[in-house]
Design a protein around this motif. Structure first.
Motif, PDB file in Angstrom:
ATOM      1  N   MET A   1       0.838  -1.168   0.000  1.00 45.02           N
ATOM      2  CA  MET A   1       0.000   0.000   0.000  1.00 45.02           C
ATOM      3  C   MET A   1       0.888   1.238   0.000  1.00 45.02           C
ATOM      4  N   LYS A   2       0.511   2.180  -0.839  1.00 49.15           N
ATOM      5  CA  LYS A   2       1.275   3.401  -1.003  1.00 49.15           C
ATOM      6  C   LYS A   2       0.324   4.588  -0.826  1.00 49.15           C
ATOM      7  N   ILE A   3       0.861   5.706  -0.343  1.00 50.63           N
ATOM      8  CA  ILE A   3       0.068   6.932  -0.212  1.00 50.63           C
ATOM      9  C   ILE A   3       0.475   7.885  -1.329  1.00 50.63           C
ATOM     10  N   TRP A   4      -0.531   8.402  -2.042  1.00 46.33           N
ATOM     11  CA  TRP A   4      -0.353   9.398  -3.086  1.00 46.33           C
ATOM     12  C   TRP A   4      -0.986  10.693  -2.615  1.00 46.33           C
ATOM     13  N   VAL A   5      -0.344  11.826  -2.904  1.00 46.40           N
ATOM     14  CA  VAL A   5      -0.876  13.121  -2.475  1.00 46.40           C
ATOM     15  C   VAL A   5      -1.031  14.031  -3.683  1.00 46.40           C
ATOM     16  N   ASP A   6      -2.236  14.551  -3.858  1.00 47.85           N
ATOM     17  CA  ASP A   6      -2.517  15.603  -4.827  1.00 47.85           C
ATOM     18  C   ASP A   6      -1.976  16.876  -4.167  1.00 47.85           C
ATOM     19  N   ALA A   7      -0.697  17.149  -4.400  1.00 47.55           N
ATOM     20  CA  ALA A   7       0.044  18.084  -3.552  1.00 47.55           C
ATOM     21  C   ALA A   7      -0.082  19.553  -3.920  1.00 47.55           C
ATOM     22  N   ASP A   8      -0.561  19.883  -5.102  1.00 44.74           N
ATOM     23  CA  ASP A   8      -0.666  21.299  -5.474  1.00 44.74           C
ATOM     24  C   ASP A   8      -1.537  22.081  -4.506  1.00 44.74           C
ATOM     25  N   ALA A   9      -2.644  21.506  -4.090  1.00 45.55           N
ATOM     26  CA  ALA A   9      -3.569  22.222  -3.212  1.00 45.55           C
ATOM     27  C   ALA A   9      -3.578  21.681  -1.786  1.00 45.55           C
ATOM     28  N   CYS A  10      -2.717  20.742  -1.483  1.00 48.62           N
ATOM     29  CA  CYS A  10      -2.696  20.147  -0.152  1.00 48.62           C
ATOM     30  C   CYS A  10      -2.036  21.115   0.834  1.00 48.62           C
ATOM     31  N   PRO A  11      -2.718  21.442   1.922  1.00 47.13           N
ATOM     32  CA  PRO A  11      -2.132  22.354   2.906  1.00 47.13           C
ATOM     33  C   PRO A  11      -0.830  21.796   3.504  1.00 47.13           C
ATOM     34  N   ASN A  12       0.108  22.687   3.778  1.00 49.29           N
ATOM     35  CA  ASN A  12       1.400  22.280   4.335  1.00 49.29           C
ATOM     36  C   ASN A  12       1.254  21.515   5.640  1.00 49.29           C
ATOM     37  N   VAL A  13       0.316  21.899   6.486  1.00 49.85           N
ATOM     38  CA  VAL A  13       0.139  21.211   7.764  1.00 49.85           C
ATOM     39  C   VAL A  13      -0.261  19.753   7.533  1.00 49.85           C
ATOM     40  N   ILE A  14      -1.020  19.487   6.486  1.00 48.43           N
ATOM     41  CA  ILE A  14      -1.412  18.110   6.154  1.00 48.43           C
ATOM     42  C   ILE A  14      -0.204  17.343   5.626  1.00 48.43           C
ATOM     43  N   LYS A  15       0.612  17.997   4.812  1.00 46.33           N
ATOM     44  CA  LYS A  15       1.840  17.354   4.323  1.00 46.33           C
ATOM     45  C   LYS A  15       2.737  16.970   5.492  1.00 46.33           C
ATOM     46  N   GLU A  16       2.857  17.838   6.490  1.00 51.86           N
ATOM     47  CA  GLU A  16       3.690  17.525   7.656  1.00 51.86           C
ATOM     48  C   GLU A  16       3.159  16.304   8.397  1.00 51.86           C
ATOM     49  N   ILE A  17       1.859  16.211   8.561  1.00 50.43           N
ATOM     50  CA  ILE A  17       1.254  15.037   9.200  1.00 50.43           C
ATOM     51  C   ILE A  17       1.581  13.782   8.389  1.00 50.43           C
ATOM     52  N   LEU A  18       1.496  13.889   7.067  1.00 51.74           N
ATOM     53  CA  LEU A  18       1.791  12.752   6.190  1.00 51.74           C
ATOM     54  C   LEU A  18       3.254  12.342   6.264  1.00 51.74           C
ATOM     55  N   PHE A  19       4.169  13.313   6.294  1.00 53.41           N
ATOM     56  CA  PHE A  19       5.601  12.996   6.395  1.00 53.41           C
ATOM     57  C   PHE A  19       5.874  12.182   7.655  1.00 53.41           C
ATOM     58  N   LYS A  20       5.313  12.625   8.784  1.00 52.24           N
ATOM     59  CA  LYS A  20       5.526  11.931  10.058  1.00 52.24           C
ATOM     60  C   LYS A  20       4.909  10.535  10.037  1.00 52.24           C
ATOM     61  N   ALA A  21       3.708  10.421   9.476  1.00 54.36           N
ATOM     62  CA  ALA A  21       3.033   9.115   9.431  1.00 54.36           C
ATOM     63  C   ALA A  21       3.791   8.135   8.544  1.00 54.36           C
ATOM     64  N   ALA A  22       4.315   8.616   7.415  1.00 53.97           N
ATOM     65  CA  ALA A  22       5.076   7.740   6.518  1.00 53.97           C
ATOM     66  C   ALA A  22       6.299   7.183   7.230  1.00 53.97           C
ATOM     67  N   GLN A  23       7.007   8.038   7.933  1.00 51.55           N
ATOM     68  CA  GLN A  23       8.207   7.596   8.660  1.00 51.55           C
ATOM     69  C   GLN A  23       7.829   6.623   9.780  1.00 51.55           C
ATOM     70  N   ARG A  24       6.802   6.976  10.543  1.00 48.56           N
ATOM     71  CA  ARG A  24       6.394   6.174  11.695  1.00 48.56           C
ATOM     72  C   ARG A  24       5.908   4.790  11.284  1.00 48.56           C
ATOM     73  N   THR A  25       5.225   4.698  10.136  1.00 49.07           N
ATOM     74  CA  THR A  25       4.620   3.429   9.725  1.00 49.07           C
ATOM     75  C   THR A  25       5.382   2.732   8.598  1.00 49.07           C
ATOM     76  N   ASN A  26       6.501   3.337   8.184  1.00 45.90           N
ATOM     77  CA  ASN A  26       7.309   2.769   7.105  1.00 45.90           C
ATOM     78  C   ASN A  26       6.479   2.573   5.831  1.00 45.90           C
ATOM     79  N   THR A  27       5.754   3.636   5.467  1.00 40.04           N
ATOM     80  CA  THR A  27       4.862   3.613   4.309  1.00 40.04           C
ATOM     81  C   THR A  27       5.394   4.562   3.241  1.00 40.04           C
ATOM     82  N   GLU A  28       5.432   4.093   2.000  1.00 38.64           N
ATOM     83  CA  GLU A  28       5.891   4.942   0.901  1.00 38.64           C
ATOM     84  C   GLU A  28       4.874   6.044   0.634  1.00 38.64           C
ATOM     85  N   LEU A  29       5.369   7.270   0.493  1.00 36.42           N
ATOM     86  CA  LEU A  29       4.546   8.457   0.287  1.00 36.42           C
ATOM     87  C   LEU A  29       5.053   9.192  -0.949  1.00 36.42           C
TER      88      LEU A  29
END
Length: 148
Positions: A1-29
């Protein structure tokens, strides 16, 4: 399972949450955008810059995601396409799109777009507050716990 982000309009605070979750769960982002994106140095976190143009990033995500992947987007037509591929779609406010709610959301989006084009309505959704950030983080954590 991989996480994809439609990043042009994604708020920075949401990106930060995603960065931490990817590292914590060893999930490709993978973040996809029409512009250059700065991301933390990590083998799990990738950024893809696509050519400028309407829906180019969305098309890339639809082409690359597979069943079971998670796509982060506020774009309702993109969410509908992702669901057709049996992937999951979560918006930055912590709400999952699904087969039951996507038709209603598409209809409402089209109605609001028509209202804006005639000048009867202006503006978009309100900015993300602390509650929405928490809802997103909680929904993401629950999803990752159930799908890893």
């Amino acid at each position: 399972m991989k996480i994809w982000v439609d990043a042009d309009a994604c708020p920075n605070v949401i990106k930060e949450i995603l960065f931490k979750a990817a590292q914590r769960t060893n999930t490709e982002l993978t973040l996809v955008a029409n512009q250059y994106l700065r991301t933390p140095a990590s083998p799990l976190i990738n950024a893809i810059q696509v050519a400028p143009g309407f829906d180019v990033a969305d098309s890339h995500i639809v082409q690359e995601c597979i069943a079971g992947d998670l796509v982060i987007t506020a774009d309702i037509p993109l969410a509908a396409e992702v669901l057709r591929k049996f992937a999951h779609a979560l918006n930055p406010r912590g709400e999952f799109y699904d087969q039951e709610n996507i038709r209603h959301r598409l209809a409402m989006r089209n109605f609001m777009e028509e209202m804006r084009s005639t000048g009867q309505v202006s503006g978009g959704p309100p900015p993300l507050g602390n509650r929405e950030r928490m809802d997103f983080a909680n929904a993401l954590d629950r999803f990752l716990a159930q799908n890893k």
